[in-house]
Design a protein around this motif. Sequence first.
Motif, PDB file in Angstrom:
ATOM      1  N   VAL A  17       4.353  31.464  13.972  1.00 22.01           N
ATOM      2  CA  VAL A  17       5.502  31.235  13.108  1.00 22.01           C
ATOM      3  C   VAL A  17       5.642  32.467  12.220  1.00 22.01           C
ATOM      4  O   VAL A  17       4.664  32.930  11.624  1.00 22.01           O
ATOM      5  CB  VAL A  17       5.344  29.954  12.254  1.00 22.01           C
ATOM      6  CG1 VAL A  17       6.498  29.808  11.276  1.00 22.01           C
ATOM      7  CG2 VAL A  17       5.238  28.727  13.148  1.00 22.01           C
ATOM      8  N   GLU A  18       6.862  32.989  12.155  1.00 20.40           N
ATOM      9  CA  GLU A  18       7.178  34.138  11.308  1.00 20.40           C
ATOM     10  C   GLU A  18       8.275  33.733  10.349  1.00 20.40           C
ATOM     11  O   GLU A  18       9.225  33.057  10.743  1.00 20.40           O
ATOM     12  CB  GLU A  18       7.690  35.308  12.147  1.00 20.40           C
ATOM     13  CG  GLU A  18       6.744  35.782  13.209  1.00 20.40           C
ATOM     14  CD  GLU A  18       7.373  36.852  14.099  1.00 20.40           C
ATOM     15  OE1 GLU A  18       8.484  37.338  13.793  1.00 20.40           O
ATOM     16  OE2 GLU A  18       6.748  37.192  15.108  1.00 20.40           O
ATOM     17  N   VAL A  19       8.154  34.150   9.094  1.00 23.58           N
ATOM     18  CA  VAL A  19       9.172  33.881   8.089  1.00 23.58           C
ATOM     19  C   VAL A  19       9.560  35.212   7.460  1.00 23.58           C
ATOM     20  O   VAL A  19       8.703  35.945   6.963  1.00 23.58           O
ATOM     21  CB  VAL A  19       8.668  32.895   7.010  1.00 23.58           C
ATOM     22  CG1 VAL A  19       9.717  32.698   5.927  1.00 23.58           C
ATOM     23  CG2 VAL A  19       8.293  31.560   7.648  1.00 23.58           C
ATOM     24  N   SER A  20      10.851  35.523   7.512  1.00 22.78           N
ATOM     25  CA  SER A  20      11.354  36.787   6.969  1.00 22.78           C
ATOM     26  C   SER A  20      12.314  36.525   5.829  1.00 22.78           C
ATOM     27  O   SER A  20      13.081  35.560   5.844  1.00 22.78           O
ATOM     28  CB  SER A  20      12.088  37.583   8.057  1.00 22.78           C
ATOM     29  OG  SER A  20      11.216  37.897   9.121  1.00 22.78           O
ATOM     30  N   ASP A  21      12.247  37.401   4.828  1.00 22.20           N
ATOM     31  CA  ASP A  21      13.175  37.334   3.707  1.00 22.20           C
ATOM     32  C   ASP A  21      13.635  38.748   3.373  1.00 22.20           C
ATOM     33  O   ASP A  21      13.291  39.692   4.069  1.00 22.20           O
ATOM     34  CB  ASP A  21      12.532  36.655   2.490  1.00 22.20           C
ATOM     35  CG  ASP A  21      11.315  37.401   1.953  1.00 22.20           C
ATOM     36  OD1 ASP A  21      11.244  38.639   2.072  1.00 22.20           O
ATOM     37  OD2 ASP A  21      10.428  36.737   1.396  1.00 22.20           O
ATOM     38  N   THR A  22      14.400  38.892   2.318  1.00 23.80           N
ATOM     39  CA  THR A  22      14.952  40.198   1.946  1.00 23.80           C
ATOM     40  C   THR A  22      14.259  40.790   0.726  1.00 23.80           C
ATOM     41  O   THR A  22      14.787  41.681   0.089  1.00 23.80           O
ATOM     42  CB  THR A  22      16.464  40.082   1.691  1.00 23.80           C
ATOM     43  OG1 THR A  22      16.689  39.097   0.675  1.00 23.80           O
ATOM     44  CG2 THR A  22      17.209  39.692   2.953  1.00 23.80           C
ATOM     45  N   SER A  23      13.058  40.341   0.425  1.00 25.24           N
ATOM     46  CA  SER A  23      12.317  40.811  -0.740  1.00 25.24           C
ATOM     47  C   SER A  23      11.857  42.258  -0.565  1.00 25.24           C
ATOM     48  O   SER A  23      11.393  42.653   0.499  1.00 25.24           O
ATOM     49  CB  SER A  23      11.099  39.912  -0.971  1.00 25.24           C
ATOM     50  OG  SER A  23      10.308  40.412  -2.009  1.00 25.24           O
ATOM     51  N   ALA A  24      11.941  43.028  -1.646  1.00 23.92           N
ATOM     52  CA  ALA A  24      11.454  44.402  -1.622  1.00 23.92           C
ATOM     53  C   ALA A  24       9.953  44.461  -1.907  1.00 23.92           C
ATOM     54  O   ALA A  24       9.279  45.417  -1.540  1.00 23.92           O
ATOM     55  CB  ALA A  24      12.204  45.244  -2.641  1.00 23.92           C
ATOM     56  N   GLY A  25       9.401  43.436  -2.570  1.00 26.14           N
ATOM     57  CA  GLY A  25       7.978  43.414  -2.919  1.00 26.14           C
ATOM     58  C   GLY A  25       7.108  43.022  -1.743  1.00 26.14           C
ATOM     59  O   GLY A  25       7.583  42.526  -0.724  1.00 26.14           O
ATOM     60  N   ARG A  26       5.824  43.260  -1.878  1.00 26.41           N
ATOM     61  CA  ARG A  26       4.850  42.917  -0.841  1.00 26.41           C
ATOM     62  C   ARG A  26       4.212  41.558  -1.132  1.00 26.41           C
ATOM     63  O   ARG A  26       3.865  41.273  -2.280  1.00 26.41           O
ATOM     64  CB  ARG A  26       3.727  43.961  -0.811  1.00 26.41           C
ATOM     65  CG  ARG A  26       4.187  45.321  -0.375  1.00 26.41           C
ATOM     66  CD  ARG A  26       4.093  45.365   1.079  1.00 26.41           C
ATOM     67  NE  ARG A  26       4.302  46.711   1.587  1.00 26.41           N
ATOM     68  CZ  ARG A  26       4.282  46.962   2.845  1.00 26.41           C
ATOM     69  NH1 ARG A  26       4.062  46.003   3.696  1.00 26.41           N
ATOM     70  NH2 ARG A  26       4.485  48.164   3.278  1.00 26.41           N
ATOM     71  N   PRO A  27       4.006  40.732  -0.109  1.00 30.80           N
ATOM     72  CA  PRO A  27       3.292  39.470  -0.323  1.00 30.80           C
ATOM     73  C   PRO A  27       1.847  39.750  -0.752  1.00 30.80           C
ATOM     74  O   PRO A  27       1.233  40.705  -0.275  1.00 30.80           O
ATOM     75  CB  PRO A  27       3.313  38.804   1.051  1.00 30.80           C
ATOM     76  CG  PRO A  27       4.362  39.515   1.826  1.00 30.80           C
ATOM     77  CD  PRO A  27       4.457  40.891   1.258  1.00 30.80           C
ATOM     78  N   GLN A  28       1.324  38.922  -1.647  1.00 28.76           N
ATOM     79  CA  GLN A  28      -0.039  39.106  -2.132  1.00 28.76           C
ATOM     80  C   GLN A  28      -0.762  37.762  -2.184  1.00 28.76           C
ATOM     81  O   GLN A  28      -0.191  36.773  -2.633  1.00 28.76           O
ATOM     82  CB  GLN A  28      -0.049  39.699  -3.537  1.00 28.76           C
ATOM     83  CG  GLN A  28       0.520  41.077  -3.620  1.00 28.76           C
ATOM     84  CD  GLN A  28       0.501  41.602  -5.052  1.00 28.76           C
ATOM     85  OE1 GLN A  28       0.273  40.866  -5.997  1.00 28.76           O
ATOM     86  NE2 GLN A  28       0.754  42.875  -5.187  1.00 28.76           N
ATOM     87  N   VAL A  29      -2.014  37.775  -1.757  1.00 32.51           N
ATOM     88  CA  VAL A  29      -2.867  36.599  -1.919  1.00 32.51           C
ATOM     89  C   VAL A  29      -3.330  36.616  -3.369  1.00 32.51           C
ATOM     90  O   VAL A  29      -3.928  37.584  -3.829  1.00 32.51           O
ATOM     91  CB  VAL A  29      -4.082  36.629  -0.969  1.00 32.51           C
ATOM     92  CG1 VAL A  29      -4.988  35.432  -1.218  1.00 32.51           C
ATOM     93  CG2 VAL A  29      -3.625  36.671   0.474  1.00 32.51           C
ATOM     94  N   ARG A  30      -3.016  35.547  -4.099  1.00 38.07           N
ATOM     95  CA  ARG A  30      -3.415  35.474  -5.507  1.00 38.07           C
ATOM     96  C   ARG A  30      -4.680  34.646  -5.641  1.00 38.07           C
ATOM     97  O   ARG A  30      -5.006  33.843  -4.781  1.00 38.07           O
ATOM     98  CB  ARG A  30      -2.294  34.839  -6.335  1.00 38.07           C
ATOM     99  CG  ARG A  30      -1.060  35.718  -6.374  1.00 38.07           C
ATOM    100  CD  ARG A  30      -0.127  35.248  -7.445  1.00 38.07           C
ATOM    101  NE  ARG A  30       0.913  34.410  -6.857  1.00 38.07           N
ATOM    102  CZ  ARG A  30       1.712  33.624  -7.550  1.00 38.07           C
ATOM    103  NH1 ARG A  30       1.579  33.539  -8.852  1.00 38.07           N
ATOM    104  NH2 ARG A  30       2.629  32.907  -6.961  1.00 38.07           N
ATOM    105  N   ARG A  31      -5.343  34.852  -6.711  1.00 37.41           N
ATOM    106  CA  ARG A  31      -6.545  34.095  -7.051  1.00 37.41           C
ATOM    107  C   ARG A  31      -6.338  33.439  -8.422  1.00 37.41           C
ATOM    108  O   ARG A  31      -6.963  33.815  -9.393  1.00 37.41           O
ATOM    109  CB  ARG A  31      -7.771  35.002  -7.106  1.00 37.41           C
ATOM    110  CG  ARG A  31      -7.995  35.825  -5.861  1.00 37.41           C
ATOM    111  CD  ARG A  31      -8.829  35.064  -4.864  1.00 37.41           C
ATOM    112  NE  ARG A  31      -9.112  35.916  -3.715  1.00 37.41           N
ATOM    113  CZ  ARG A  31      -8.876  35.557  -2.482  1.00 37.41           C
ATOM    114  NH1 ARG A  31      -8.357  34.391  -2.221  1.00 37.41           N
ATOM    115  NH2 ARG A  31      -9.162  36.359  -1.484  1.00 37.41           N
ATOM    116  N   PRO A  32      -5.432  32.459  -8.487  1.00 44.28           N
ATOM    117  CA  PRO A  32      -5.161  31.831  -9.782  1.00 44.28           C
ATOM    118  C   PRO A  32      -6.338  30.964 -10.242  1.00 44.28           C
ATOM    119  O   PRO A  32      -7.177  30.552  -9.445  1.00 44.28           O
ATOM    120  CB  PRO A  32      -3.931  30.966  -9.517  1.00 44.28           C
ATOM    121  CG  PRO A  32      -3.984  30.676  -8.071  1.00 44.28           C
ATOM    122  CD  PRO A  32      -4.646  31.868  -7.429  1.00 44.28           C
ATOM    123  N   ASP A  33      -6.365  30.714 -11.519  1.00 52.60           N
ATOM    124  CA  ASP A  33      -7.352  29.809 -12.100  1.00 52.60           C
ATOM    125  C   ASP A  33      -7.230  28.456 -11.395  1.00 52.60           C
ATOM    126  O   ASP A  33      -6.112  28.003 -11.127  1.00 52.60           O
ATOM    127  CB  ASP A  33      -7.061  29.681 -13.596  1.00 52.60           C
ATOM    128  CG  ASP A  33      -8.042  28.772 -14.273  1.00 52.60           C
ATOM    129  OD1 ASP A  33      -7.791  27.549 -14.297  1.00 52.60           O
ATOM    130  OD2 ASP A  33      -9.058  29.284 -14.773  1.00 52.60           O
TER     131      ASP A  33
END
Length: 158
Positions: free
Chosen positions: A104-120
């Motif tokens: 499965v691929e999901v595409s959008d028009t975002s200029a930023g890069r996806p990031q794995v976050r480490r939230p509290d």
Amino acid sequence: MRSDAYEVHVLLQDLDGGSPRWWRERSGAGPPRTVLELHVPPRRGAVWIARHWACDRARESAVPDESLPDIELLTSELVANAIVHGPGGEVEVRFSVDSDCVRVEVSDTSAGRPQVRRPDPGTPGGQGLRLVSMLATEWGHGRRAGRTGNTVWFTLSI
């Protein structure tokens, strides 16, 4: 010129409380892989549409039932991220399956890069790509070829 691709129009209603909209689903078939594509508006209701669409395509492709919950969850996470973090353009969802793998691929028009976050741990949200990295056989992201935006994808072995 003959093409094996066909287009099906899909009616999506009440995604944003407004009038119904038509979106398109494209399909190109050919052994050993079938690729289906869905375009949805950047509305929260589109997450529901996309995850059920992906599960329906998996069922039609004889993907084992035990894989369906992961396909549903991971598709939801990627589409939600595209809607929440994207600039508001149309979101494209592509589903493909071959003899041993769903992608499965999901595409959008975002200029930023996806990031794995480490939230509290007590912070709600922010766990989407962590879930993808934990449950998917493989996953990744890249810039869309020839267009602005990102594509985030996952595969599941079946």
